[in-house]
Design an enzyme around this catalytic site. Structure first.
Site, PDB file in Angstrom:
ATOM      1  N   ASN A   1      -0.702   5.014   8.535  1.00 42.37           N
ATOM      2  CA  ASN A   1      -1.740   6.030   8.631  1.00 42.37           C
ATOM      3  C   ASN A   1      -2.569   5.687   9.867  1.00 42.37           C
ATOM      4  O   ASN A   1      -3.396   4.776   9.832  1.00 42.37           O
ATOM      5  CB  ASN A   1      -2.601   6.018   7.364  1.00 42.37           C
ATOM      6  N   PRO A   2      -2.321   6.386  10.973  1.00 39.58           N
ATOM      7  CA  PRO A   2      -2.971   6.010  12.236  1.00 39.58           C
ATOM      8  C   PRO A   2      -4.492   5.994  12.133  1.00 39.58           C
ATOM      9  O   PRO A   2      -5.149   5.140  12.712  1.00 39.58           O
ATOM     10  CB  PRO A   2      -2.518   7.099  13.212  1.00 39.58           C
TER      11      PRO A   2
ATOM     12  N   VAL B   1      -2.045  -4.958  10.380  1.00 37.22           N
ATOM     13  CA  VAL B   1      -3.008  -4.341  11.298  1.00 37.22           C
ATOM     14  C   VAL B   1      -4.422  -4.899  11.148  1.00 37.22           C
ATOM     15  O   VAL B   1      -5.256  -4.719  12.024  1.00 37.22           O
ATOM     16  CB  VAL B   1      -3.106  -2.798  11.119  1.00 37.22           C
ATOM     17  N   GLY B   2      -4.726  -5.560  10.037  1.00 39.38           N
ATOM     18  CA  GLY B   2      -6.124  -5.829   9.694  1.00 39.38           C
ATOM     19  C   GLY B   2      -6.815  -6.871  10.553  1.00 39.38           C
ATOM     20  O   GLY B   2      -8.015  -6.792  10.772  1.00 39.38           O
ATOM     21  N   GLU B   3      -6.076  -7.863  11.004  1.00 43.35           N
ATOM     22  CA  GLU B   3      -6.743  -8.982  11.660  1.00 43.35           C
ATOM     23  C   GLU B   3      -6.501  -9.060  13.159  1.00 43.35           C
ATOM     24  O   GLU B   3      -7.335  -9.558  13.905  1.00 43.35           O
ATOM     25  CB  GLU B   3      -6.322 -10.288  10.974  1.00 43.35           C
TER      26      GLU B   3
ATOM     27  N   LYS C   1       3.851  -3.842  10.605  1.00 37.82           N
ATOM     28  CA  LYS C   1       3.399  -5.230  10.662  1.00 37.82           C
ATOM     29  C   LYS C   1       1.887  -5.191  10.381  1.00 37.82           C
ATOM     30  O   LYS C   1       1.291  -4.130  10.291  1.00 37.82           O
ATOM     31  CB  LYS C   1       3.684  -5.823  12.048  1.00 37.82           C
TER      32      LYS C   1
ATOM     33  N   ALA D   1      -0.644  -4.535   2.866  1.00 36.97           N
ATOM     34  CA  ALA D   1      -0.061  -3.203   3.073  1.00 36.97           C
ATOM     35  C   ALA D   1       1.460  -3.273   3.075  1.00 36.97           C
ATOM     36  O   ALA D   1       2.144  -2.491   2.404  1.00 36.97           O
ATOM     37  CB  ALA D   1      -0.573  -2.599   4.378  1.00 36.97           C
TER      38      ALA D   1
ATOM     39  N   ARG E   1       5.406   0.051  12.732  1.00 38.54           N
ATOM     40  CA  ARG E   1       5.157   1.437  12.328  1.00 38.54           C
ATOM     41  C   ARG E   1       3.777   1.528  11.678  1.00 38.54           C
ATOM     42  O   ARG E   1       3.387   0.653  10.906  1.00 38.54           O
ATOM     43  CB  ARG E   1       6.217   1.845  11.309  1.00 38.54           C
TER      44      ARG E   1
ATOM     45  N   GLN F   1      -9.191   0.018  11.459  1.00 41.14           N
ATOM     46  CA  GLN F   1      -9.094  -1.442  11.329  1.00 41.14           C
ATOM     47  C   GLN F   1      -9.162  -2.111  12.698  1.00 41.14           C
ATOM     48  O   GLN F   1      -9.830  -3.124  12.875  1.00 41.14           O
ATOM     49  CB  GLN F   1      -7.766  -1.823  10.662  1.00 41.14           C
TER      50      GLN F   1
END
Ligand SMILES: Cc1cc2nc3c(=O)[nH]c(=O)nc-3n(C[C@H](O)[C@H](O)[C@H](O)COP(=O)(O)OP(=O)(O)OC[C@H]3O[C@@H](n4cnc5c(N)ncnc54)[C@H](O)[C@@H]3O)c2cc1C
Ligand code: SF4
Lengths: 316, 763
Positions: free
Chosen positions: B656-657, B728-730, B726, B515, B653, B663
């Site tokens: 897209n919340p 978010v996925g993991e 930063k 991202a 930041r 995630q």
């Protein structure tokens, strides 16, 4: 999956006859167990006799005040039936504790009684398994046996019967009605229906080849607090590690059948006699001859605890 | 694949970066409109089915394929006898041995379930049937089946992973309070809803591969190297992926087999890995064990952490599941030493599974920290705040942003932590013991260059084009938002094309870095497109703006006009028509200045060699989180159910919340599975995964998942990425398992140090 032929039977008699004429044939009801096993080629019938449309989907009162449940009544319908919910709450609860909504919509009463074990080695066609391939050995002995039986086991097999419904049927003293290929009928008390593994773990019930279940009959209601407690790893959609089906009367007497511990629903009348002395006493008799493995020793303790929880719920 | 229709709920920010935009691919997926790799309609297709080994170690002596070859529909049986003519491809970092032959169906068996043959037939059924007829004879040797195998040994120290400062052993020995414990995690598997597999087709020397891919460019390179053809001859197509979690970022041996079979047979081949086969067709998370010793003062000030960990790997390759990955980062500690060992066993080479390293590492450290809190009788929240790291002790660098204190305090506030009573077994709800626990998580910011193309079309619509992928995490959506914001058009007007290695280069969707990387490239390309459009509007002889005297223009809501002034206002379509253009196209990348040759491109998108770690610059950059978990443990049965989760995240930041929250929740749900259910059962006798299916390998159901409240406490971090986010996925999975283990201890007084926490460990 092996190739097979298929017919949709038009009557009970025709289905029984068709089965008698072909030793390689199997009945298919909901197919939720059979088809999985066929895909893995653990079951390899060459012919399927579909029994869904032969009028066995009714629930009717019997003359003596009991209930006759057609072999093809779906688990969902059976669990939701008014009489079942009122008079045989244990059965309804046990059914709803099993599988998922989608599966219960397809699963039939007969198919549920005849579902096969969930021993992982039974499903792994690369491993020896006496139930799948008689004489090849039992991989679960000395392997992973956490889910396996702790009582009534043999040197040949330590698998469990995974059915929730069967536990309720056992506690309620159901009778399995059948028809054979020659048209003869018989009624088999549920206590005698499932077998222990012994030397022939591949033979799981007393049904003869081609014998068809037409109904399961419940005796007149016996009242009491009817409780089904299923202990499992996941909150839903998992087989029981241990389950207890109980009918406890207000005077403390009652019936208990236990699942997840044996090759058949486990019920010991002498243990029930101990019920007024408490769950611990009853559990000791119930599992007196238990021979757990290192991995499933916890089930012995778990049965006692589950029973205690059920007894205290019945009192409370 | 292109997506035109958008669907949205939410606030006024819709469409712009930061808006709660629903996933653009959602409707296609829920209505069956999304076509996955194995559903590609390809003409003249044949089917390959794998045969996997049934021993864990030894040699294939002979393969009797006679019966299989004679079976109906069978075209070919590939065995170790066949030279498929392949070369070993480079590793993730682009290192490659010269001209070394690659045998994806090897003679040497190094794990149970290794592919050793493949049958190709006209239909899947025929191939499946014939695969069963292949008879393999082996010469077996004694396998080492896991970390606990008596022959496994202590393993080999991985020097690169040793971290230390101060004198940890001495400081530990001198500490007032010392705790020591061993923590273990079992093999875990990705089990994505879409199983693996591929459809391959050759046209001359050109290869098209439809395969779920977290990295189209990296995988294209691998295929090209296997077959020794130019990279541009390979096209990986992967518009939709049914979950990857790290398992779909490379071509595996079965991929090579399918492509080689297609070339040999001159027909397109489809190979579907069955669910049971997926358990050994590629690796899951390696089993780990780690010993942690913590020394502290009586009032809870950390003095030393000594950490010794190990993970299993295969006998073929090294994949360290770094048990020390999070250990140096979470707390202020003056003395620390961590070491990691690799223990080769007969398994498929393990792989990356959501937060590799950080995840088991946090299980150890965050369990140990709470063990310390009970040892000294201090609230675990207070203990964590007392030892808050004001900078990165490992690198000595300041944090870029670190809102972990905020995560802890806000999380505690929302959870109601102050109502906790510290004593184990002191909180109840009827027959249920109630326990509360905390687990913190961290995940590094990784940076990579990427490339994107923006097209403004004659009708005023915008296209975003990139070879990046979307495996459900929301790439399509945030790229539409990014372009919409820069170009001043509604997001509905933006169409995003992704998932194809023939499109502009993108880094791997892994390490939570895509991202940040791809929004940077899209932002740059879109800015260039906007500048070009404004330039044309001001200068083109047919533009109505030419004579306005303005020296710039604004684009908003799809209209272009003079800033703050009277003057023309045109839709983009009207402007494009006025200036007689049917498209404006800009392609930009985020490579460093001067690095723009073909080799730079190749290295940047097709290897991980140029990826920058969290401390590559002057700062130390990471995502952070704090999980607050409530469990209820049935005293009678020992069953644990998670009843409440509040987690606060610092991921900078949030673009897209809605997607980020999803995630995070997904990571937390996987963490619940890891804590309570997931465990690959390896039969020590055969080294075989016994529960290799979704009936026996349990992942959580809806009934296992409570309400999960996630909160963002991050602030934009423009050192971490162009737009300030930063990863978010993991990070969401990191710290969940220890939070649950800590809560279970609080509930029951029993400390479970080996996952999963099954009921027999509690009764
Ligand atoms: C994912 C999954 C989870 C499950 N979880 C649970 C659970 O938690 N608890 C539980 O109890 N069960 C569970 N089940 C099992 C499920 O209850 C059984 O599959 C189902 O009850 C079988 O019924 P059926 O009608 O589909 O049987 P079929 O699959 O049609 O038949 C099963 C067997 O019965 C035979 N048969 C069918 N009808 C007759 C008849 N009239 N006379 C003689 N023989 C007959 C068939 O030949 C076959 O051998 C689960 C199943 C699945 C797939
Ligand atoms: S326990 Fe029974 S079913 Fe399981 S492997 Fe042994 S014989 Fe087969």
């Amino acid at each position: 999956m092996r190739a097979f032929t298929y017919e949709r039977a038009s009557s009970v008699e025709a289905a029984a006859k068709a089965a008698a004429s072909n030793p390689e044939a199997k009945f298919i009801a909901g197919g939720t167990n059979l088809l999985d096993l066929m895909k893995l080629e653990i079951e390899t019938p060459t012919h399927l006799i579909d029994v869904n449309d032969i009028g066995l989907d009714k629930i009717e009162p019997t003359q003596d005040g009991g209930l006759r449940i057609g072999a093809l009544v779906r688990n969902t319908d059976l669990a939701a039936h008014e009489t079942v919910r009122r008079d045989y709450g244990l059965l309804s609860r046990a059914l709803l504790a099993g599988a998922s909504g989608q599966l219960r919509n397809k699963a039939s009463t007969a198919g549920n009684l005849l579902q096969r074990t969930r021993c992982p080695y039974f499903y792994d066609t690369n491993q020896p398994c006496n139930k799948r391939q008689p004489g090849s050995g039992c991989s679960a002995i000395g392997g992973f046996s956490r889910q396996h039986a702790v009582i009534g086991t043999s040197e040949a097999c330590i698998a469990t019967n995974p059915s929730d419904m069967a536990i309720a049927m056992r506690a309620l003293d159901a009778v399995v009605e059948t028809v054979k290929g020659d048209g003869s009928r018989r009624a088999i008390p549920i206590a005698d229906f499932h077998r222990l593994p012994g030397d022939t773990p591949h033979i799981e019930t007393v049904l003869e080849p081609g014998e068809m279940i037409t109904a399961v009959v419940l005796p007149p209601p016996i009242g009491g607090r009817q409780i089904y407690r299923k202990v499992r790893d996941r909150a839903s959609y998992a087989f029981a590690l241990v389950s207890v089906g109980a009918v406890i009367q207000s005077n403390g007497t009652g019936r208990i059948a236990v699942g997840g511990v044996a090759h058949k629903p486990w019920r010991v009348e002498a243990a029930e006699a101990e019920l007024p002395n408490g769950a611990r006493a009853a559990a000791h008799v119930l599992l007196a001859d238990a021979r757990p493995t290192e991995e499933n020793r916890f089930k012995v303790e778990l049965v006692e605890r589950t029973l205690a929880a059920v007894v205290s719920e019945a009192r409370g | 694949m292109t997506i035109m229709e958008t669907r949205k709920h939410g606030d006024a920010a819709d469409g712009m970066v930061g808006g709660r935009f629903s996933r653009l691919d959602g409707k296609l997926k829920t209505t069956g409109g999304a076509t996955y790799a194995l559903e590609q309609p390809v003409k003249n297709l044949v089917h390959a089915v794998l045969v996997q080994s049934t021993i864990a170690a030894g040699r294939v002596v002979a393969v009797d394929a006679g019966k299989a070859k004679a079976a109906p529909g069978v075209l070919s049986v590939f065995t170790p006898e066949d030279d498929l003519g392949l070369l070993v491809a480079s590793d993730w970092f682009g290192n490659r041995p010269d001209n070394q032959p690659f045998h994806p169906l090897p003679r040497e068996v190094s794990f149970n379930g290794q592919a050793i043959a493949a049958v190709v037939a006209e239909t899947l059924e025929q191939a499946t049937e014939a695969a069963k007829l292949v008879k393999v004879s082996y010469e077996e040797t004694q396998p080492v089946t896991g970390l606990d195998d008596p022959n496994a040994g202590e393993g080999r120290l991985v020097d690169m992973l040793s971290v230390g400062w101060g004198d940890a052993e001495a400081a530990y020995a001198a500490a007032d309070i010392r705790i020591e414990a061993e923590y273990r995690t079992p093999r875990e598997y990705h089990v994505p809803i879409e199983p693996h597999g591929l459809t391959v087709k050759w046209e001359g020397d050109f290869l098209t591969v439809w395969e779920p891919s977290q990295w189209t460019h990296g995988m294209a390179r691998t295929y090209a190297e296997w077959f020794n053809i130019p990279a541009d001859n390979v096209r990986i197509v992967s518009p939709f992926i049914g979950g990857g979690f790290g398992s779909k970022a490379m071509g595996y041996t079965y991929s090579a087999v399918a492509a080689a079979a297609a070339r040999k047979l001159g027909r397109p081949v489809k190979l579907a890995v069955t669910r049971p086969q997926t358990f050994t067709a590629y690796g899951g998370r390696a089993a780990t064990r780690q010993t942690i010793r913590i020394g502290a003062t009586k009032d809870g000030v950390l003095q030393a952490i000594v950490h010794r960990g190990a993970s299993e790997t295969s006998v073929l390759a090294d994949f360290p599941e770094q048990t020390g990955a999070a250990t140096p980062l979470l707390y202020a500690v003056p003395n620390l030493s961590t070491q990691h060992r690799l223990v080769p066993v007969n398994t498929v080479t393990p792989g990356a599974l959501r937060a590799p390293g950080k995840n088991p590492s946090a299980f150890g450290l965050e369990s140990a920290i709470e063990e310390l809190s009970y040892a000294i009788g201090m609230d675990p929240l207070e203990l964590r705040l007392r030892n808050y790291a004001d900078h990165d002790y490992q690198s000595g660098k300041p944090w870029s942003t670190r809102q972990l204190r905020e995560a802890l305090t806000v999380g505690a506030e929302v959870f109601g932590w102050s109502k906790r009573s510290h004593e184990p077994r002191s909180m109840r709800d009827g027959r249920q013991l109630v326990g509360w626990g905390i687990g913190c998580g961290t995940f590094p910011v990784l940076k990579a260059a990427s490339e994107a193309l923006i097209r403004i079309l004659g009708d005023g619509s915008v296209e975003v084009v990139s070879g990046a992928i979307d495996m459900g995490q929301g790439t399509y959506t945030i790229l539409a938002q990014t372009a919409a914001e820069v170009l001043g058009v509604p997001a509905e007007q933006v169409d995003v094309k992704l998932g194809d290695s023939s499109l502009p280069g993108a880094t791997v969707a892994g390490g939570s870095m895509l991202a940040g990387a791809i929004t940077g490239a899209v932002h740059k390309a879109a800015t260039a497109a906007r500048d070009e459009l404004i330039g044309l509007a001001l200068n083109d002889s047919n533009s109505p703006f030419r004579d306005t005297g303005a020296n710039t223009l604004v684009i908003a809501d799809g209209r272009i006009s003079v800033p703050r002034g009277e003057g023309p206002s045109l839709t983009l379509a009207e402007l494009m028509s006025a200036i007689g253009r049917d498209r404006i196209e800009t392609q930009r990348n985020t490579l460093p200045e001067g690095a723009n040759g073909p080799e730079d491109h190749k290295r940047s998108w097709t290897t991980m060699a140029n990826i920058e770690g969290p401390t590559a610059g002057d700062l130390s950059m990471h995502s952070w989180c704090a999980h607050f978990v409530e469990v209820k443990v049935d005293e009678d049965f020992g069953t644990v159910r998670v009843s409440r989760v509040v987690s606060a995240f610092d991921c900078g930041r949030i673009y897209n919340p809605k997607l980020a929250e999803s995630q995070w929740r997904g990571g937390i749900i996987m963490g619940i599975g890891q804590a309570l259910l997931e465990e690959g059962l390896i039969d020590e006798r055969f080294g075989r995964v016994i529960n290799n299916n979704m009936g026996d390998y349990l992942v959580p159901t809806n009934a296992d998942i409570p309400h999960i409240q996630v909160i963002s406490v991050g602030i934009p971090d423009h050192d971490a990425s162009v737009l300030g986010g930063k990863g978010v996925g993991e990070v969401g999975i990191v710290g969940v398992a220890p939070a649950i283990a800590n809560a279970v201890f609080h509930a029951t007084g029993k400390r479970v140090r080996d996952l999963p926490i099954t009921l027999e460990k509690l009764i």
